[in-house]
Design a protein around this motif. Structure first.
Motif, PDB file in Angstrom:
ATOM      1  N   TYR A  50       0.899  -1.250  -0.003  1.00  0.00           N
ATOM      2  CA  TYR A  50       0.010  -0.038   0.156  1.00  0.00           C
ATOM      3  C   TYR A  50       1.078   1.360   0.198  1.00  0.00           C
ATOM      4  CZ  TYR A  50      -3.701   3.635   1.225  1.00  0.00           C
ATOM      5  OH  TYR A  50      -4.446   4.516   0.983  1.00  0.00           O
ATOM      6  N   LEU A  53       2.339   1.752  -3.581  1.00  0.00           N
ATOM      7  CA  LEU A  53       1.203   2.089  -4.524  1.00  0.00           C
ATOM      8  C   LEU A  53       0.803   3.558  -4.150  1.00  0.00           C
ATOM      9  CD1 LEU A  53      -0.391   1.447  -6.745  1.00  0.00           C
ATOM     10  CD2 LEU A  53      -1.993   0.269  -5.463  1.00  0.00           C
TER      11      LEU A  53
ATOM     12  N   ALA B  49      -8.543  -0.089   1.838  1.00  0.00           N
ATOM     13  CA  ALA B  49      -7.985   1.026   0.999  1.00  0.00           C
ATOM     14  C   ALA B  49      -7.124   0.587  -0.127  1.00  0.00           C
ATOM     15  CB  ALA B  49      -7.273   1.865   1.988  1.00  0.00           C
ATOM     16  N   TYR B  50      -6.267  -0.530   0.205  1.00  0.00           N
ATOM     17  CA  TYR B  50      -5.308  -1.198  -0.834  1.00  0.00           C
ATOM     18  C   TYR B  50      -6.325  -1.739  -2.107  1.00  0.00           C
ATOM     19  CZ  TYR B  50      -1.801  -3.533  -3.389  1.00  0.00           C
ATOM     20  OH  TYR B  50      -0.736  -4.163  -4.555  1.00  0.00           O
ATOM     21  N   LEU B  53      -7.433   1.612  -3.990  1.00  0.00           N
ATOM     22  CA  LEU B  53      -6.586   1.999  -4.620  1.00  0.00           C
ATOM     23  C   LEU B  53      -5.856   1.377  -5.994  1.00  0.00           C
ATOM     24  CD1 LEU B  53      -4.665   4.691  -5.196  1.00  0.00           C
ATOM     25  CD2 LEU B  53      -2.892   3.691  -3.395  1.00  0.00           C
ATOM     26  N   LEU B  54      -5.842  -0.307  -5.791  1.00  0.00           N
ATOM     27  CA  LEU B  54      -5.433  -1.127  -6.954  1.00  0.00           C
ATOM     28  C   LEU B  54      -6.545  -0.892  -7.799  1.00  0.00           C
ATOM     29  CD1 LEU B  54      -3.288  -3.155  -7.724  1.00  0.00           C
ATOM     30  CD2 LEU B  54      -4.586  -4.985  -6.637  1.00  0.00           C
ATOM     31  N   THR B  57      -5.942   1.940  -9.832  1.00  0.00           N
ATOM     32  CA  THR B  57      -4.479   1.980 -10.767  1.00  0.00           C
ATOM     33  C   THR B  57      -5.054   1.120 -11.910  1.00  0.00           C
ATOM     34  OG1 THR B  57      -3.309   2.236  -8.758  1.00  0.00           O
ATOM     35  CG2 THR B  57      -2.415   1.183 -10.501  1.00  0.00           C
ATOM     36  N   ARG B  58      -5.551   0.097 -11.846  1.00  0.00           N
ATOM     37  CA  ARG B  58      -6.012  -1.020 -12.808  1.00  0.00           C
ATOM     38  C   ARG B  58      -7.057  -0.526 -13.902  1.00  0.00           C
ATOM     39  NH1 ARG B  58      -5.681  -7.089  -9.785  1.00  0.00           N
ATOM     40  NH2 ARG B  58      -3.115  -6.948  -9.646  1.00  0.00           N
ATOM     41  N   VAL B  65      -6.972   8.601 -10.119  1.00  0.00           N
ATOM     42  CA  VAL B  65      -6.626   9.283  -8.925  1.00  0.00           C
ATOM     43  C   VAL B  65      -5.958  10.421  -8.809  1.00  0.00           C
ATOM     44  CG1 VAL B  65      -6.048   8.616  -6.482  1.00  0.00           C
ATOM     45  CG2 VAL B  65      -6.782   6.828  -7.999  1.00  0.00           C
ATOM     46  N   ASP B  67      -5.994  12.382  -5.717  1.00  0.00           N
ATOM     47  CA  ASP B  67      -5.369  12.670  -4.243  1.00  0.00           C
ATOM     48  C   ASP B  67      -5.964  11.278  -3.527  1.00  0.00           C
ATOM     49  OD1 ASP B  67      -3.693  13.746  -2.304  1.00  0.00           O
ATOM     50  OD2 ASP B  67      -5.439  14.861  -1.439  1.00  0.00           O
ATOM     51  N   VAL B  68      -5.363  11.083  -2.359  1.00  0.00           N
ATOM     52  CA  VAL B  68      -5.665  10.256  -1.450  1.00  0.00           C
ATOM     53  C   VAL B  68      -5.377  10.838  -0.104  1.00  0.00           C
ATOM     54  CG1 VAL B  68      -5.268   7.758  -0.723  1.00  0.00           C
ATOM     55  CG2 VAL B  68      -4.811   8.094  -2.939  1.00  0.00           C
ATOM     56  N   THR B  69      -6.313  10.776   0.755  1.00  0.00           N
ATOM     57  CA  THR B  69      -6.021  11.150   2.251  1.00  0.00           C
ATOM     58  C   THR B  69      -5.344  10.069   3.033  1.00  0.00           C
ATOM     59  OG1 THR B  69      -7.864  10.182   3.141  1.00  0.00           O
ATOM     60  CG2 THR B  69      -8.187  12.672   2.018  1.00  0.00           C
ATOM     61  N   ASP B  70      -4.503  10.674   4.206  1.00  0.00           N
ATOM     62  CA  ASP B  70      -4.127   9.793   5.074  1.00  0.00           C
ATOM     63  C   ASP B  70      -5.368   9.361   5.994  1.00  0.00           C
ATOM     64  OD1 ASP B  70      -1.392   9.472   4.367  1.00  0.00           O
ATOM     65  OD2 ASP B  70      -0.964  11.464   5.027  1.00  0.00           O
ATOM     66  N   VAL B  77      -5.041  18.101  -0.338  1.00  0.00           N
ATOM     67  CA  VAL B  77      -4.196  18.818  -1.180  1.00  0.00           C
ATOM     68  C   VAL B  77      -4.752  19.538  -2.347  1.00  0.00           C
ATOM     69  CG1 VAL B  77      -2.023  17.730  -0.450  1.00  0.00           C
ATOM     70  CG2 VAL B  77      -3.079  17.296  -2.414  1.00  0.00           C
ATOM     71  N   VAL B 115     -10.228   6.151   4.738  1.00  0.00           N
ATOM     72  CA  VAL B 115      -9.198   6.623   3.663  1.00  0.00           C
ATOM     73  C   VAL B 115     -10.105   7.169   2.616  1.00  0.00           C
ATOM     74  CG1 VAL B 115      -7.353   6.227   2.149  1.00  0.00           C
ATOM     75  CG2 VAL B 115      -7.591   5.131   4.551  1.00  0.00           C
ATOM     76  N   PHE B 117     -10.454   8.786  -1.265  1.00  0.00           N
ATOM     77  CA  PHE B 117     -10.059   8.879  -2.651  1.00  0.00           C
ATOM     78  C   PHE B 117     -10.688   9.988  -3.409  1.00  0.00           C
ATOM     79  CE2 PHE B 117      -7.327   5.227  -2.422  1.00  0.00           C
ATOM     80  CZ  PHE B 117      -8.134   4.424  -1.145  1.00  0.00           C
ATOM     81  N   PRO B 187      -5.907  13.334 -19.693  1.00  0.00           N
ATOM     82  CA  PRO B 187      -6.404  11.933 -19.090  1.00  0.00           C
ATOM     83  C   PRO B 187      -6.543  11.705 -17.338  1.00  0.00           C
ATOM     84  CG  PRO B 187      -3.726  12.126 -19.514  1.00  0.00           C
ATOM     85  CD  PRO B 187      -4.736  13.480 -20.065  1.00  0.00           C
TER      86      PRO B 187
END
Lengths: 266, 266
Positions: A50, A53, B49-50, B53-54, B57-58, B65, B67-70, B77, B115, B117, B187
């Motif tokens: 994670y 990524l 979250a993973y 996010l994956l 990404t795929r 994406v 931004d991704v928060t903590d 941001v 989290v 996205f 894009p």
């Protein structure tokens, strides 16, 4: 180190290039299989996946992700039939952020919990640069592209942080805008340059001493042009010290079956 | 449902738009703060979250994406000062893949392990389309953009799978290529259309009955043009049933402070 003379003939397809790497050719792979996308590799234990990524997502210029494997797989949709453990010309093995080995095969190092990330490589737009008339000095000179650690910090992600790495190509002044325009259309393989002109603007002191790859001689009138580079995750490994990582050796990429045009947005 | 007449004046900046949403305006946000990037939202427990996010990404066409928060943060941001719990016009609350609420504020629903996205939105290139002379029928008609679940499957990721969702804009035939060219350069906000012409090619039976948003009337000579849509993660939530998720309501986006030009690659 200097990487020696250019191979006499270059492989023409992804499959040919991977077979050559598997048979022991050590690269660099610039100029291999023109028209095919090349990819950087970083593989980490699933427990770190994670963070990697997220680091890539937050730093898309140096780390555009082209594919992510599932744990326990060493295959990628980018190159059906490829074995990520053997089909790159050279690898790096990292423990606690230290480079411990640089083998041509990582079958023995490949842990079952590894997740592999394939990241866009600027070699992918070199065929387009050449087609637009932009000379590739490193290819002409039979050298690996020079790469430099910059003073630009990547946006951190979880436990990962580090500087941005760039590749540099000397480009004749009148062709810098052409190089910018051609590469900008391929954001998945780093896109437009991050800087052209003054190495000091990126904190680079001496172009003659790259951090990775080979020094490349500029021709009179050439301007140094810097692109974000997929070695950036390796700089993050050095800075952040995950317990284990495998990467490609700089300039020794996976040659995929994907045509570079597929990453051109327009 | 029909979303009623267009607001008389549109907010001009991200800050203004978010203040209006916080004060109760429910959108849709097409046409708000022209020139500013808009973003889709999905927030899931960290344990998912993973996979999210994956999945993104795929599936970069529908799920780019931005931004991704903590975990434990509801800031981004993309819009300093914004509160992701209050600053979108309307949200959706999902439990086990079922829509359980559609509030204008999710402060009470925001778990500490979420989290978030932020995903690119095609509203971001609408100002560029308009500047290129491409009419925006849904904005002209004061409606939300129509969105459709297609028969194209996303590439699965971990526990997440589902179909691609698209938005549709009727574009005058002679301007379809202009619309393609303008959007292709962005894009990160879905890029070029995935299809133009035949809805059946995407498994869409009836343009008059969108799955999300409002039906929009085509003018004579208009061609339906389909772009990948950031509602796709919501279709994945329905199909994959994570225990909990928060999303924006379709068409009710976060308006960021980022200028849309920042997502134009050339």
């Amino acid at each position: 180190m200097t990487t020696g003379a250019r191979t006499e003939t270059v492989p023409r397809t992804g499959r040919e290039a991977r077979a050559r790497a598997r048979a022991g050719a050590t690269g660099p792979t610039a100029g291999w299989a023109p028209g095919h996308a090349q990819a950087n590799l970083i593989a980490v234990p699933a427990e770190w996946a994670y963070d990697v990524l997220l680091f890539c997502t937050r730093n898309p210029r140096p780390c555009p992700v082209l594919d992510v494997t599932d744990a326990r797989a060493w295959t990628t949709v980018l190159a059906p039939g490829a074995d990520l453990r053997t089909d790159l010309p050279r690898y790096r093995v990292w423990e606690d952020g230290l480079l411990v080995d640089e083998p041509t095969d990582v079958t023995a190092h490949w842990r079952r919990d590894l997740v592999a990330f394939l990241i866009g490589c600027s070699f992918t737009f070199e065929a387009s640069l050449a087609a637009a008339g932009v000379p590739l000095r490193h290819v002409e000179q039979g050298r690996n592209v020079p790469m430099y650690v910059t003073d630009r910090r990547c946006r951190p992600a979880g436990r990962l942080h580090g500087p941005m790495v760039v590749s540099m190509r000397p480009v004749p002044g009148p062709l810098v805008e052409t190089a910018r325009r051609v590469s900008a259309l391929m954001p998945a393989v780093h896109g437009a340059p991050v800087h052209a002109g003054d190495p000091a603007a990126l904190g680079i002191g001496n172009l003659g001493r790259p951090d990775f790859g080979d020094a490349v001689a500029a021709e009179p009138g050439d301007v140094p042009v810097f692109w974000a580079c997929g070695v950036t995750p390796q700089a993050a490994v050095v800075a952040s010290r995950p317990p284990f990582a495998l990467t490609h050796a700089p300039g020794r990429m996976l040659i995929t079956d994907v045509r570079d045009a597929q990453y051109r947005v327009a």
